[in-house]
Design a protein around this motif. Structure first.
Motif, PDB file in Angstrom:
ATOM      1  N   TYR A  35       0.881  -1.401  -0.039  1.00  0.00           N
ATOM      2  CA  TYR A  35       0.060  -0.035  -0.129  1.00  0.00           C
ATOM      3  C   TYR A  35       0.938   1.499   0.208  1.00  0.00           C
ATOM      4  CZ  TYR A  35      -3.620  -3.385   1.585  1.00  0.00           C
ATOM      5  OH  TYR A  35      -4.504  -4.553   1.810  1.00  0.00           O
ATOM      6  N   THR A  61       0.098   5.169   1.929  1.00  0.00           N
ATOM      7  CA  THR A  61      -0.438   5.199   1.670  1.00  0.00           C
ATOM      8  C   THR A  61      -0.136   7.160   2.572  1.00  0.00           C
ATOM      9  OG1 THR A  61       1.246   5.093   4.392  1.00  0.00           O
ATOM     10  CG2 THR A  61      -0.908   3.462   3.248  1.00  0.00           C
ATOM     11  N   TYR A  81       1.492  -1.330  -6.697  1.00  0.00           N
ATOM     12  CA  TYR A  81       1.119  -0.882  -5.480  1.00  0.00           C
ATOM     13  C   TYR A  81      -0.442  -1.103  -5.358  1.00  0.00           C
ATOM     14  CZ  TYR A  81       5.939  -0.438  -4.918  1.00  0.00           C
ATOM     15  OH  TYR A  81       7.636  -0.637  -4.562  1.00  0.00           O
ATOM     16  N   THR A 121      -3.927   3.633  -0.554  1.00  0.00           N
ATOM     17  CA  THR A 121      -5.078   3.903   0.006  1.00  0.00           C
ATOM     18  C   THR A 121      -5.743   6.154   0.425  1.00  0.00           C
ATOM     19  OG1 THR A 121      -3.489   4.191   2.002  1.00  0.00           O
ATOM     20  CG2 THR A 121      -3.869   2.128   1.784  1.00  0.00           C
TER      21      THR A 121
END
Length: 411
Positions: free
Chosen positions: A53, A55, A89, A92
């Motif tokens: 992820y 972020t 990837y 988020t």
């Protein structure tokens, strides 16, 4: 060749995923902002070393910059199209991507997000990237290459079961990686405190001393023979007398390497012999990388990329010096930068080494206690790194089995 289950759907990525390429407003410096209404500017440096992820971002662009780029949304996939070549990837966060990324989006009706991550990460997909990219005459990924990749999809419930198993493995790997970084931070702090004398181990009160390195040696510093003395034509790929070099120090493994000498040449260069207990340092490349020659090494000499210390162990413990010269501690680099001509360090010489000063406990037992404390920390980190590497291998095997359908998970 992989044989997939007959009940799995076969589709190209372009059939069920939209693929787009990022864009870069130029010059990018003109569009960067620290304003609260800035848009996340996603770069390769924002991607985690481990984990799937993205972020957060280090930088943002203005709304005008975002209009000149490509917007991405939380839940989208992005693929690096050059450096890591296709590593996926999951976002988020919302943001913008430059032309070093590809965007994969609007896939949710056909495939589970977590399952798609593992499909895109698989060796089978990477092989197809390489094949299609080579066939198109380009070195990087592009939309056409990604769209051509063929994947095999079980039902959504089975996708979720597969993704759950692999995600649990990844969570364990990520937790280990986080713990390793934490332990390294503690170790680095201990290096600074213990080797500077700021923190003293219990039971020790003797003075610390600053001593020239040469005063703690049994004989003069020695560097390996140069090219004129160690000619390539004299080297063998096997034999009785070995030639040791940087590769042995970097890996701290004196078994690797395939350079050997006949006895006549070994005798001529015997002043450069390495024996168990010798303290060795790299003079080129990663300058200052160190190792202690272990017991049982094959008879041999060092080359000109190594420098040898034979330590008086009544004054200095080799294991303490190994910690003092650790790449995680700046003691050596600060001194060599000061001593290097013009501040530029092309290589480590006997002249520079002869000027090095050591800060150390006068009590050899305190040196030993410090070294043992730091070695124990390193050993703990090594155990965790071995566990993480084994877990990665297990996860890779599970990916091959589960994504090919060789192993089916029960409902």
């Amino acid at each position: 060749m992989v044989t997939y289950p007959n009940d799995w759907d076969v589709r190209s990525i372009g059939e069920f995923v939209h693929v787009g390429r990022g864009a870069s407003p130029r010059p990018i410096e003109a569009f960067l902002t620290t304003s609260i209404d800035g848009v996340n500017w996603i770069k390769i440096g924002d991607a985690p070393r481990y984990g799937k992820y993205i972020t957060q971002t280090a930088e943002k662009v203005t709304q005008d910059g975002a209009a000149r780029s490509v917007r991405v949304n939380a839940g989208d996939f992005i693929l690096s199209n050059s450096m890591s070549f296709g590593r996926p990837y999951i976002l988020t966060i919302d943001g913008c991507i430059h032309d070093g990324w590809l965007r994969l989006y609007d896939y949710q009706d056909s495939v589970d997000k977590e399952f798609l991550y593992y499909v895109l990460s698989s060796e089978e997909t990477k092989k197809q990237y390489a094949t299609f990219a080579a066939g198109s005459g380009v070195q990087n990924l592009n939309k056409t290459v990604v769209k051509k990749v063929v994947v095999h999809l079980p039902t959504i419930p089975e996708q979720k079961r597969i993704a759950k198993v692999l995600s649990e493995m990844d969570e364990h790997i990520d937790n280990l990686a986080e713990l390793i970084e934490k332990k390294k931070g503690i170790r680095d702090g201990a290096l600074e405190d213990l080797l500077s004398g700021r923190t003293r181990l219990s039971g020790f009160q003797d003075d610390w001393v600053e001593v020239p390195l040469v005063d703690a040696l049994r004989e003069k510093v020695k560097i390996g023979p140069f090219g004129s003395q160690l000619k390539k034509e004299t080297l063998l790929t096997q034999g009785e007398y070995k030639v040791y070099g940087q590769e042995n120090i970097y890996a701290r493994n004196f078994q690797i390497g395939d350079r050997y000498l006949i006895k006549e040449h070994f005798d001529r260069l015997s002043s450069c012999e390495i024996v168990p207990g010798d303290f060795l340092m790299s003079t080129m490349g990663t300058i200052g990388k160190c190792a202690i020659a272990p017991q049982g090494i094959k008879k041999g000499i060092m080359d000109s990329h190594l420098i040898r210390f034979r330590i008086n162990e009544d004054i200095l413990l080799p294991e303490y010096l190994l910690q003092l010269f650790s790449e995680n501690y700046t003691f050596l680099s600060k001194q060599t930068e000061r001593l290097a001509v013009g501040g530029i360090m092309d290589g480590l010489s006997v002249g520079i080494v002869n000027q090095l000063m050591l800060l150390m406990p006068s009590n050899i037992n305190e040196q030993k206690a410090i070294a043992n404390t730091l070695i124990a920390m390193d050993n703990e980190i090594n155990v965790l790194e071995d566990e993480r590497n084994k877990m990665i291998q297990i996860r890779e095997g599970a990916m091959d089995d589960l994504l090919s359908g060789r192993v089916r998970l029960p409902m």
